[in-house]
Motif scaffolding. Structure first.
Motif, PDB file in Angstrom:
ATOM      1  N   ILE A   8      38.616  -3.364  60.078  1.00 12.59           N
ATOM      2  CA  ILE A   8      39.537  -4.407  60.282  1.00 12.59           C
ATOM      3  C   ILE A   8      40.140  -4.407  61.568  1.00 12.59           C
ATOM      4  N   GLY A   9      39.968  -5.543  62.494  1.00 14.78           N
ATOM      5  CA  GLY A   9      40.531  -5.721  63.621  1.00 14.78           C
ATOM      6  C   GLY A   9      41.707  -6.696  63.510  1.00 14.78           C
ATOM      7  N   GLU A  10      42.423  -7.064  64.574  1.00 17.86           N
ATOM      8  CA  GLU A  10      43.137  -8.003  64.820  1.00 17.86           C
ATOM      9  C   GLU A  10      42.592  -9.346  65.116  1.00 17.86           C
ATOM     10  N   GLY A  11      41.358  -9.369  65.705  1.00 16.61           N
ATOM     11  CA  GLY A  11      40.581 -10.383  65.886  1.00 16.61           C
ATOM     12  C   GLY A  11      39.125 -10.259  66.150  1.00 16.61           C
ATOM     13  N   SER A  12      38.226 -11.290  66.248  1.00 18.14           N
ATOM     14  CA  SER A  12      36.929 -10.977  66.484  1.00 18.14           C
ATOM     15  C   SER A  12      36.636  -9.981  67.885  1.00 18.14           C
ATOM     16  N   SER A  13      37.279 -10.292  68.915  1.00 13.39           N
ATOM     17  CA  SER A  13      36.978  -9.676  70.171  1.00 13.39           C
ATOM     18  C   SER A  13      37.342  -8.002  69.861  1.00 13.39           C
ATOM     19  N   ASP A  14      38.001  -7.692  68.924  1.00 14.32           N
ATOM     20  CA  ASP A  14      38.100  -6.401  68.582  1.00 14.32           C
ATOM     21  C   ASP A  14      36.713  -5.731  68.187  1.00 14.32           C
ATOM     22  N   ASN A  15      35.761  -6.468  67.824  1.00 13.65           N
ATOM     23  CA  ASN A  15      34.523  -6.001  67.041  1.00 13.65           C
ATOM     24  C   ASN A  15      33.790  -4.914  68.117  1.00 13.65           C
ATOM     25  N   GLY A  16      33.956  -5.274  69.458  1.00 16.05           N
ATOM     26  CA  GLY A  16      33.377  -4.387  70.390  1.00 16.05           C
ATOM     27  C   GLY A  16      33.883  -2.722  70.337  1.00 16.05           C
ATOM     28  N   LEU A  17      34.845  -2.602  69.449  1.00 14.91           N
ATOM     29  CA  LEU A  17      35.172  -1.224  69.059  1.00 14.91           C
ATOM     30  C   LEU A  17      34.007  -0.461  68.169  1.00 14.91           C
ATOM     31  N   VAL A  18      33.509  -1.325  67.528  1.00 17.95           N
ATOM     32  CA  VAL A  18      32.340  -0.989  66.508  1.00 17.95           C
ATOM     33  C   VAL A  18      31.289   0.134  67.104  1.00 17.95           C
ATOM     34  N   PRO A  19      30.884  -0.342  68.162  1.00 15.02           N
ATOM     35  CA  PRO A  19      29.724   0.690  68.821  1.00 15.02           C
ATOM     36  C   PRO A  19      30.456   2.075  69.148  1.00 15.02           C
ATOM     37  N   HIS A  20      31.545   2.075  69.320  1.00 15.89           N
ATOM     38  CA  HIS A  20      32.095   3.398  69.766  1.00 15.89           C
ATOM     39  C   HIS A  20      32.260   4.170  68.551  1.00 15.89           C
ATOM     40  N   VAL A  21      32.944   3.297  67.421  1.00 14.54           N
ATOM     41  CA  VAL A  21      32.920   4.176  66.089  1.00 14.54           C
ATOM     42  C   VAL A  21      31.491   4.698  65.722  1.00 14.54           C
ATOM     43  N   VAL A  68      38.599   1.703  59.082  1.00 16.71           N
ATOM     44  CA  VAL A  68      39.016   1.753  60.499  1.00 16.71           C
ATOM     45  C   VAL A  68      39.794   0.397  60.716  1.00 16.71           C
ATOM     46  N   VAL A  69      41.127   0.622  61.094  1.00 19.28           N
ATOM     47  CA  VAL A  69      42.014  -0.391  61.056  1.00 19.28           C
ATOM     48  C   VAL A  69      42.740  -0.447  62.263  1.00 19.28           C
ATOM     49  N   ARG A  70      42.576  -1.510  62.883  1.00 14.56           N
ATOM     50  CA  ARG A  70      43.186  -1.492  64.624  1.00 14.56           C
ATOM     51  C   ARG A  70      44.340  -2.347  64.521  1.00 14.56           C
ATOM     52  N   ARG A  71      45.499  -2.025  65.331  1.00 18.98           N
ATOM     53  CA  ARG A  71      46.552  -2.976  65.382  1.00 18.98           C
ATOM     54  C   ARG A  71      47.191  -2.462  66.921  1.00 18.98           C
ATOM     55  N   ASP A  72      47.782  -3.446  67.340  1.00 20.64           N
ATOM     56  CA  ASP A  72      48.445  -3.057  68.735  1.00 20.64           C
ATOM     57  C   ASP A  72      49.688  -2.588  68.229  1.00 20.64           C
ATOM     58  N   HIS A 174      35.065 -12.286  77.231  1.00 16.52           N
ATOM     59  CA  HIS A 174      34.827 -11.135  78.374  1.00 16.52           C
ATOM     60  C   HIS A 174      35.595  -9.934  77.720  1.00 16.52           C
ATOM     61  N   ARG A 175      36.619 -10.098  76.953  1.00 21.88           N
ATOM     62  CA  ARG A 175      37.316  -9.078  76.409  1.00 21.88           C
ATOM     63  C   ARG A 175      36.310  -8.222  75.473  1.00 21.88           C
ATOM     64  N   LEU A 176      35.729  -8.965  74.653  1.00 19.36           N
ATOM     65  CA  LEU A 176      34.836  -8.242  73.670  1.00 19.36           C
ATOM     66  C   LEU A 176      33.747  -7.675  74.455  1.00 19.36           C
ATOM     67  N   ARG A 177      32.979  -8.288  75.560  1.00 15.46           N
ATOM     68  CA  ARG A 177      31.992  -7.463  76.346  1.00 15.46           C
ATOM     69  C   ARG A 177      32.628  -5.970  77.138  1.00 15.46           C
ATOM     70  N   MET A 178      33.753  -6.361  77.520  1.00 17.80           N
ATOM     71  CA  MET A 178      34.549  -5.093  78.136  1.00 17.80           C
ATOM     72  C   MET A 178      34.508  -4.208  77.348  1.00 17.80           C
ATOM     73  N   LEU A 179      34.883  -4.285  76.082  1.00 15.84           N
ATOM     74  CA  LEU A 179      34.897  -3.393  75.083  1.00 15.84           C
ATOM     75  C   LEU A 179      33.701  -2.724  74.831  1.00 15.84           C
ATOM     76  N   GLU A 180      32.906  -3.378  74.521  1.00 16.55           N
ATOM     77  CA  GLU A 180      31.501  -3.075  74.246  1.00 16.55           C
ATOM     78  C   GLU A 180      31.068  -1.976  75.349  1.00 16.55           C
ATOM     79  N   LEU A 181      31.250  -2.491  76.805  1.00 15.36           N
ATOM     80  CA  LEU A 181      30.693  -1.971  77.864  1.00 15.36           C
ATOM     81  C   LEU A 181      31.772  -0.518  78.087  1.00 15.36           C
ATOM     82  N   LEU A 182      32.999  -0.242  77.479  1.00 14.31           N
ATOM     83  CA  LEU A 182      33.918   0.548  77.801  1.00 14.31           C
ATOM     84  C   LEU A 182      33.136   1.938  77.778  1.00 14.31           C
ATOM     85  N   ASP A 183      33.275   2.725  79.036  1.00 13.55           N
ATOM     86  CA  ASP A 183      32.543   4.004  79.010  1.00 13.55           C
ATOM     87  C   ASP A 183      33.434   5.151  78.410  1.00 13.55           C
ATOM     88  N   PRO A 184      33.398   5.578  77.086  1.00 16.68           N
ATOM     89  CA  PRO A 184      34.215   6.382  76.313  1.00 16.68           C
ATOM     90  C   PRO A 184      34.440   7.792  77.214  1.00 16.68           C
TER      91      PRO A 184
END
Length: 210
Positions: A8-21, A68-72, A174-184
């Motif tokens: 559960i994210g705040e918006g659809s662009s948070d979905n870029g966190l899923v690959p990290h999970v 997994v619940v994301r909030r700012d 762009h935000r979604l893509r940056m999150l997907e590409l983020l090097d953990p």
């Protein structure tokens, strides 16, 4: 065994966190299936309320091993957000194990540290225009990281006029893509809030796998 994870994210662009999970689960030797509801399709609308989102998904049926619940944190304390999420889960879905993902201030702070990724998303990976991005933990002290993240790719793109205007309209993508590409294991790894995200998931997956 495949464990079911609700994201559960705040918006659809948070979905870029899923690959990290998913990658953390792989590292822990677990197989997971992540469900990412499109709350915009649900009627009545759940709004931005975590209790409302949990209530709506529970009403649809299905079982989950972890949420997994994301909030700012915004301008409040990160612990206050964690407490809010815990209270929401306890009230709406008692017994559901959860991990609260709460970046300091805003998630955009995590994305400001990876200049290479930012330039790639800006469609100008070899650009050299100065961006004046924060370094290290200073990213978590930026007053408005979302605005800086909007401005920086636009500046890095070096687009002008109508092309720049069209580029800026795609900020969510762009935000979604940056999150997907983020090097953990890149610059973001120095931030306590990212470290907390990884640690909390490690503990949750250990509990599932144990």
């Amino acid at each position: 065994m495949t464990y079911r994870v609700l994201f559960i994210g705040e918006g659809s662009s948070d979905n870029g966190l899923v690959p990290h999970v998913e990658s953390i689960a792989v590292r822990k030797g677990l197989e997971i299936s992540v469900t990412v509801p499109d709350f915009g399709l649900l009627r009545p609308s759940t709004g931005h309320s975590v209790p409302g989102k949990l209530r709506a998904i529970r009403a649809l049926g299905g079982t989950y091993d972890l949420a997994v619940v994301r909030r700012d944190a915004d301008r409040g304390l990160a612990q206050d957000r964690r407490d809010e999420i815990e209270e929401a889960v306890d009230a709406e879905w008692p017994g559901l194990q959860h991990v609260a993902v709460v970046p300091v201030r805003m998630l955009e702070a995590w994305l400001l540290l990876d200049e290479e990724c930012l330039r790639q998303v800006a469609e100008n990976p070899r650009g050299r225009v100065g961006l004046d991005l924060p370094k290290g933990v200073a990213a978590e002290k930026v007053a408005d990281p979302k605005q800086l993240l909007k401005d920086s790719p636009a500046q890095a793109s070096e687009y002008k006029g109508r092309r720049l205007a069209q580029f800026q309209k795609r900020f969510s993508q762009h935000r979604l893509r940056m999150l997907e590409l983020l090097d953990p294991e890149g610059p973001v790894a120095c931030l306590p809030s990212w470290q907390g995200f990884v640690k909390d998931l490690d503990i949750a997956f250990d509990t599932l796998g144990g």
